[in-house]
Design an enzyme around this catalytic site. Structure first.
Site, PDB file in Angstrom:
ATOM      1  N   LYS A   1     -12.710   5.345 -12.208  1.00 15.21           N
ATOM      2  CA  LYS A   1     -13.245   5.490 -12.918  1.00 15.21           C
ATOM      3  C   LYS A   1     -15.039   6.349 -12.056  1.00 15.21           C
ATOM      4  CE  LYS A   1     -14.184   1.344 -12.617  1.00 15.21           C
ATOM      5  NZ  LYS A   1     -13.269   0.173 -11.782  1.00 15.21           N
TER       6      LYS A   1
ATOM      7  N   ARG B   1     -19.430  -6.210 -15.454  1.00  9.33           N
ATOM      8  CA  ARG B   1     -18.496  -6.207 -15.573  1.00  9.33           C
ATOM      9  C   ARG B   1     -18.237  -7.715 -15.941  1.00  9.33           C
ATOM     10  NH1 ARG B   1     -17.736  -3.254 -10.767  1.00  9.33           N
ATOM     11  NH2 ARG B   1     -15.699  -3.464  -9.655  1.00  9.33           N
TER      12      ARG B   1
ATOM     13  N   ARG C   1      -6.245   5.199  -1.236  1.00  8.25           N
ATOM     14  CA  ARG C   1      -8.055   5.331  -0.437  1.00  8.25           C
ATOM     15  C   ARG C   1      -8.851   5.469   0.802  1.00  8.25           C
ATOM     16  NH1 ARG C   1     -11.890   3.047  -5.028  1.00  8.25           N
ATOM     17  NH2 ARG C   1     -11.580   1.290  -3.779  1.00  8.25           N
TER      18      ARG C   1
ATOM     19  N   ARG D   1     -11.572   1.631   2.837  1.00 10.46           N
ATOM     20  CA  ARG D   1     -12.679   0.412   2.715  1.00 10.46           C
ATOM     21  C   ARG D   1     -12.071  -0.941   3.088  1.00 10.46           C
ATOM     22  NH1 ARG D   1     -14.952   1.407  -3.414  1.00 10.46           N
ATOM     23  NH2 ARG D   1     -14.750  -0.967  -3.690  1.00 10.46           N
TER      24      ARG D   1
ATOM     25  N   ARG E   1      -9.001  -8.757  -6.590  1.00 10.90           N
ATOM     26  CA  ARG E   1      -9.631  -8.371  -6.993  1.00 10.90           C
ATOM     27  C   ARG E   1     -10.035  -8.207  -8.488  1.00 10.90           C
ATOM     28  NH1 ARG E   1     -10.564  -3.536  -3.521  1.00 10.90           N
ATOM     29  NH2 ARG E   1     -11.610  -2.510  -5.727  1.00 10.90           N
TER      30      ARG E   1
END
Ligand code: ADP
Length: 240
Positions: free
Chosen positions: A15, A90, A129, A159, A170
């Site tokens: 996204k 969200r 990532r 992260r 998540r």
């Protein structure tokens, strides 16, 4: 006609990358609530301190906090001709608040893009990532561990919420709280157009399909029979 876009999809769906491309192409700001919260953490503000523990556990920051943050951001003059929101809404209450904020702000319709990616691919992407530890930019996929950020020279880091346990949490939170938004935008939001996008394709193919969705929505919005602009309502699939 303002271009108001929201991107729906699980962590790792791409996204943020696609939101950045779309915002640049159409000259509107990209507003990422995840990036805003990470900036608050880096600056050590009260909001940053409050958000850090929640983010590191993979949970959602309370709706009222997020709505206040987005309301302030949407009041800035650069959103008059639209925005691309990444990471907000969200939850259904956040989505309802966004409808109200848009009515107050620029009265445009809302284009909701659901980016779909299979679970095993999401895990693979989140595991590799990296983001810049200084400016927060995402590293291009495949960036080597010793590379530095081309924007600010900072080192790339993992992260803190991209480790396996937090990713699982998540994704669970996404399914429970964010997935209901798809039904909201497909069926009940008063002013939105909804598209599904297959995010499991090369980046440029995904970008092209998003562009096609935007153009189709803009054409439909300009076709009011009485000569006035109208908002297209409907549900479209761009998944092939
Ligand atoms: P991702 O899309 O990869 O999960 P983000 O960078 O968008 O990550 O967000 C990181 C974290 O920030 C979320 O897991 C959550 O804790 C918090 N957050 C971001 N946006 C919102 C929101 N709209 N409502 C509640 N929490 C949010």
């Amino acid at each position: 006609m303002p271009l108001n876009v929201i991107m729906l999809g699980p962590p790792g769906a791409g996204k943020g990358t696609q939101a950045g491309r779309l915002a640049r192409e159409y000259g509107v700001p990209k507003i990422s609530t995840g990036d805003s919260l990470r900036e608050e953490v880096t600056r050590g503000t009260e909001l940053g301190r409050l958000a850090k523990a929640t983010m590191d556990a993979g949970h959602l920051v309370p709706d009222d906090v997020m709505v206040a943050l987005v309301r302030d951001r949407l009041l800035r003059p650069d959103t008059a001709s639209g925005f691309v929101l990444d990471g907000f809404p969200r939850t259904v209450p956040q989505a309802m608040e966004l409808d109200t904020l848009i009515q107050e702000r620029n009265h445009g319709g809302l284009l909701a893009l659901q980016v779909i990616v299979p679970l095993d691919e999401l895990f693979r992407r989140l595991y590799i990532r990296r983001i810049c530890g200084l400016c927060g930019s995402d590293a291009a996929p495949g960036t080597l561990d010793d590379a530095v950020c081309s924007k600010c020279g900072g080192e790339f880091i993992h992260r803190t919420d991209d480790n396996e346990d937090v990713v699982r949490e998540r994704l669970r939170v996404f399914e429970a709280q964010t997935e209901p938004l798809v039904a909201y935008y497909a069926n009940s939001s008063p002013t939105s157009t909804f598209f599904k996008i297959n995010g499991n394709q090369p980046l440029d193919t995904v970008t092209a399909q998003i562009r096609a969705a935007v153009e189709q929505t803009q054409r439909a919005a300009g076709q009011g029979a009485d000569g006035t602009q109208r908002v297209a309502l409907g549900r479209q699939d761009v998944t092939s």
